[in-house]
Design an enzyme around this catalytic site. Sequence first.
Site, PDB file in Angstrom:
ATOM      1  N   CYS A  37      -4.883   2.336  -3.488  1.00 19.60           N
ATOM      2  CA  CYS A  37      -4.115   2.797  -2.707  1.00 19.60           C
ATOM      3  C   CYS A  37      -2.233   2.267  -3.183  1.00 19.60           C
ATOM      4  CB  CYS A  37      -4.316   3.034  -1.366  1.00 19.60           C
ATOM      5  SG  CYS A  37      -5.427   4.210  -1.139  1.00 19.60           S
ATOM      6  N   GLN A  67      -4.175  -5.575   6.532  1.00 17.63           N
ATOM      7  CA  GLN A  67      -5.573  -5.905   5.974  1.00 17.63           C
ATOM      8  C   GLN A  67      -5.076  -7.272   6.284  1.00 17.63           C
ATOM      9  OE1 GLN A  67      -7.462  -5.416   4.502  1.00 17.63           O
ATOM     10  NE2 GLN A  67      -6.927  -3.320   3.426  1.00 17.63           N
ATOM     11  N   ASP A  78       3.125  -4.480   7.841  1.00 14.74           N
ATOM     12  CA  ASP A  78       1.476  -3.515   7.878  1.00 14.74           C
ATOM     13  C   ASP A  78       0.405  -4.095   8.126  1.00 14.74           C
ATOM     14  OD1 ASP A  78      -0.850  -2.709   7.160  1.00 14.74           O
ATOM     15  OD2 ASP A  78       0.149  -1.349   5.056  1.00 14.74           O
ATOM     16  N   HIS A 109       0.880  -1.309  -0.380  1.00 16.43           N
ATOM     17  CA  HIS A 109      -0.162  -0.011  -0.003  1.00 16.43           C
ATOM     18  C   HIS A 109       1.144   0.717  -0.466  1.00 16.43           C
ATOM     19  CE1 HIS A 109      -2.576   2.680   1.916  1.00 16.43           C
ATOM     20  NE2 HIS A 109      -3.479   1.768   1.357  1.00 16.43           N
ATOM     21  N   LYS A 155     -10.527  -0.749  10.250  1.00 18.23           N
ATOM     22  CA  LYS A 155     -10.551  -2.327   9.329  1.00 18.23           C
ATOM     23  C   LYS A 155     -10.932  -3.781  10.730  1.00 18.23           C
ATOM     24  CE  LYS A 155      -6.855  -0.913   6.131  1.00 18.23           C
ATOM     25  NZ  LYS A 155      -8.036   0.001   4.752  1.00 18.23           N
TER      26      LYS A 155
HETATM   27  N1  ALA Z   1      -6.700   0.845   2.687  1.00 17.11           N
HETATM   28  C1  ALA Z   1      -7.366   0.553   2.591  1.00 17.11           C
HETATM   29  C2  ALA Z   1      -8.420   0.192   1.026  1.00 17.11           C
HETATM   30  O1  ALA Z   1      -7.064  -0.664  -0.203  1.00 17.11           O
HETATM   31  C3  ALA Z   1      -8.358   1.902   2.123  1.00 17.11           C
HETATM   32  O2  ALA Z   1      -9.127   0.030   1.004  1.00 17.11           O
END
Ligand code: ALA
Length: 411
Positions: free
Chosen positions: A366, A205, A202, A125, A228
Site C-alpha cells: 500500500c 506503525q 499517521d 502509506h 496493529k
Molecule cells: N498498512 C498495512 C501494511 O503495511 C496493511 O501492511
Amino acid sequence: MKQFDFPVNEYRAQFPILQRLIDDKPLIYLDNAATTQKPRRVIEKMNKFCYEYNANIHRGAHYLTEQATEAYETARTKVSHFIHAKNPGQCIFVKGTTEGINLVAHGFESLLKPNDEIIVSQIEHHANIVPWQQTCLKTGAKLKVIPCFDNGELDLNILESLMSDRTKLLAITHVANAIGTVNPVKDIIQRAHAHHIPVLIDGAQAVPHMTVDVQDLDCEFYVFSGHKLYGPTGIGVLYGKAEWLDRIPPYQTGGEMITSVTFEKSTFKTWPYKFEAGTPPVIEAVALGEAVDFLTEIGLDHIHSYENKLLRYATNLLGSIPGLQIIGQAKDKACIISFTLDNIHPHDIGTVLNHHGIAVRTGRHCAEPTMTRFGVVGTTRISTGLYNTYEELDKVVEGIQQVITIFRGPA
Ligand code: ALA
C-alpha cells in the site's frame, strides 16, 4: 543469541495463535506491520463483553447499557493515557487509521481554498496520500511531496523550501510502513509550527513499537489503528487538539452525535461524540483498552529496545546474503525490513517462506510511490512484533537460502 533481558517466551505463551502449525511447521509470524496477533486476554475481553454485558451505549436506562457505556469510556481513558493526551475526549474512536485520516481530510474540505497546499512525504502509506488527493480535487488545493534520500530518510531541507503561507497542513507518517524509517516527527512538527502549519501524524506503525506522547510531540492530530496494537480490527483512534476538533465539522452525521433534531435543523454535540455518529465499535474499543493495558504492563520502552535488537540482528543476517538488498536503511528504523533478492519476484519468495511456516508480506505494501522511488515493483517485508525471536529470524535466513537454491540453483 539469547533474549534474557526480555521474557519473550512468557509473552509468546499469551498468544494462542502462535501455537499453530503451518504445513506442519511452527508458525513464524513476521507480518506484524499488516496486523498483529491478539493475546488471550484481549480475545477474552471481547468474549466477556458479549457473554455478560452486551448492550448499546449512551442509550437506555438499564444496567447492561450502564456497564457497556462505562467499559467504552474507560477504554477511551486508557487510550488517552497510552498516548499521553490531556483529555480522554480528545481521543475519537474511529474504524482505523484510514478512517481517522479521512475524517480530518473531510474536515479540511471546508477550510481550504484553491492553491492552498498540503504537504505529505514520498514514503507514505496510500491512506495518507489518497484522502488528501481527494480533498485537493474538491477544493483546488495542491499536494506537495517531501522526497526521501536513498537510505529512506526524508530530505528536511526540501521540506523547508516547500513550506509557505499557502501550506495549510503537513500530513506525515511517524514510521514508514513499507521501509521502516522512523521520521524525526518532533523536529518536523517544530519546523511546521514555525510556519504556523498544523501537523497530522499517521502513527499506525509507531504506536506498537515505541512510547508516543502527543503532548510532547505537540502535533495537531495523531492517528492509529487497534489491530496493529495487539487489539481487534475495526477500531482506531484519532487524537486531536481541542481547537482543531472544534474547528472541523462532523465526518458522519446521524444518531448519538446530535443535541437536537427538527426537520428544519439539527445541532451537534461537542467532541468526541460529534465525530462518533451511530453505534460505535464498542466491543472493539473495550478490547483495545485491554490491549493497551497489556502493552503498558510490559512497557513500550522495553518493547522498543527488544525490537531494536531484533532489527540489528536481522539486518546483519540479511545483509550478509549475496544479492539481497535491503530497501530503506535509515539510521532510525522500526523493525520493518523490506528487501529484494536478485530478480526473484517477491511473491515467489513469500511462497517459499510460507512453506517454512513463515508469514511475511510481499508486494507494494500500500505504498506504491515508495516502491517507485526505489525503482522496485515490490519487496518482501519482514515486520516484527514483541513475540518474535532471534531463532525465528534464523529460520527466515534458512528459508531465503532455499529460495536461492530453487531460483538460482545450488551454489
Ligand atoms: N498498512 C498495512 C501494511 O503495511 C496493511 O501492511
